[in-house]
Motif scaffolding. Structure first.
Motif, short mmCIF file in Angstrom:
data_model
loop_
_atom_site.label_atom_id
_atom_site.label_comp_id
_atom_site.label_asym_id
_atom_site.label_seq_id
_atom_site.Cartn_x
_atom_site.Cartn_y
_atom_site.Cartn_z
N THR A 23 44.88 27.26 46.86
CA THR A 23 46.15 26.68 46.42
C THR A 23 47.08 26.36 47.59
O THR A 23 48.10 25.70 47.40
N ALA B 120 41.03 29.85 44.38
CA ALA B 120 42.47 29.75 44.14
C ALA B 120 43.04 31.12 43.79
O ALA B 120 42.45 31.89 43.02
N PRO C 100 46.31 31.95 42.13
CA PRO C 100 47.57 31.56 41.48
C PRO C 100 48.37 32.79 41.09
O PRO C 100 48.69 33.01 39.92
#
Length: 277
Positions: A212, A266, A268
């Motif tokens: 990300t 990723a 998050p």
């Protein structure tokens, strides 16, 4: 390791014993208090390297600043308005690097606090101004609420001796970054590693990026796991991912992630980026 590499203790995990989501909310509230404090990272308006000012005159800061061995000699007139230990400075004073809280710096110019910085033999003067535009413009931190799936069991494997690797910093210069070992954990069925330094309080300091970074999160982030247990076990709580100081003021010299610290998936979780940034 410098505070540019890892946040002050308010950024570390603390207060074990409460429900994880409750503690995360308290942790996030403490972070916001630290960030928005009068002399928090939003107040840094300049990092002035003396090598860039061979005549000793820094345009944004009064006085004449000259490096002399391990110290800086500051010469000022009363009209410059500088104070040292609360007394108006008229003459010269020898200064060393300041490692304590910014409000406790002995050198001030009105409400501003001036701090001597040392990095790899070079000296700089930092200017912290509680009236900095970044403080009034700050809208908050975009952070993902606590998710237990991102609190991962891991193990710290220390190196036989501390390593130093060269990494680029946020100001574009390359500097040494000390590494004490690596944290190993599993994610999505695969073993992952992050290289870390052991901080003075025993906690671990990690600089990392993930899939990300530079997109839905800042280009890299920090992590401060608790000190590992005697058997090396440690929780890799990515809910505690932190924005580095340079996310709040461009005058910090945060190191980029060292080789091996870019995760291929990723994350998050944790602090993601500045609201409105």
């Amino acid at each position: 390791m410098s505070t540019d590499a890892h946040p002050t203790p308010e950024g570390a995990q603390s207060g074990r014993g409460r429900a994880p989501d409750t503690e995360w909310r308290s942790w996030h509230a403490r972070r916001l208090e630290t960030i928005t404090a009068p002399y928090g990272p939003l107040s840094l308006t300049g990092t002035h390297w003396l090598d860039d000012h061979p005549d000793g005159r820094i345009p944004a800061v009064p006085g004449v600043w000259v490096q002399d061995g391990e110290e800086i000699v500051l010469t000022a007139a009363a009209a410059d308005g500088l104070t040292h230990d609360g007394e108006l400075l008229s003459g010269s004073v020898r200064l060393t690097a300041h490692h304590g809280p910014i409000p406790e710096s002995p050198l001030a110019h009105g409400d501003r606090r001036l701090v001597v910085l040392r990095r790899e033999g070079l000296r700089a003067v930092r200017d912290f101004d509680p009236h900095a535009a970044a403080r009034s413009a700050f809208q908050g931190i975009e952070a993902t609420p606590y998710d237990p799936r991102w609190a991962l069991p891991g193990r710290f494997r220390p190196y036989p001796e501390q390593l130093s690797v060269r990494v680029r910093s946020a100001d574009g210069r390359e500097r040494g970054l000390g590494l004490s070992g690596e944290v190993v954990f599993a994610y999505d069925g695969a073993e992952r590693t992050l290289r870390a330094v052991v901080e003075g309080d025993g906690s671990l300091g990690i600089v990392f990026a993930d899939a990300t970074s530079g997109d839905t999160s800042y280009r890299f982030r920090f992590l401060r796991p608790f000190a590992p247990a005697a058997d090396g076990t440690v929780t890799v709580d990515l809910n505690r991912a932190l924005l580095p100081p340079c996310a709040f003021a461009g005058h910090f010299i945060c190191p980029f992630p060292p080789p091996g610290n870019t995760l291929g998936f990723a994350v998050p979780a944790g602090e993601r980026r500045l609201i409105g940034g």
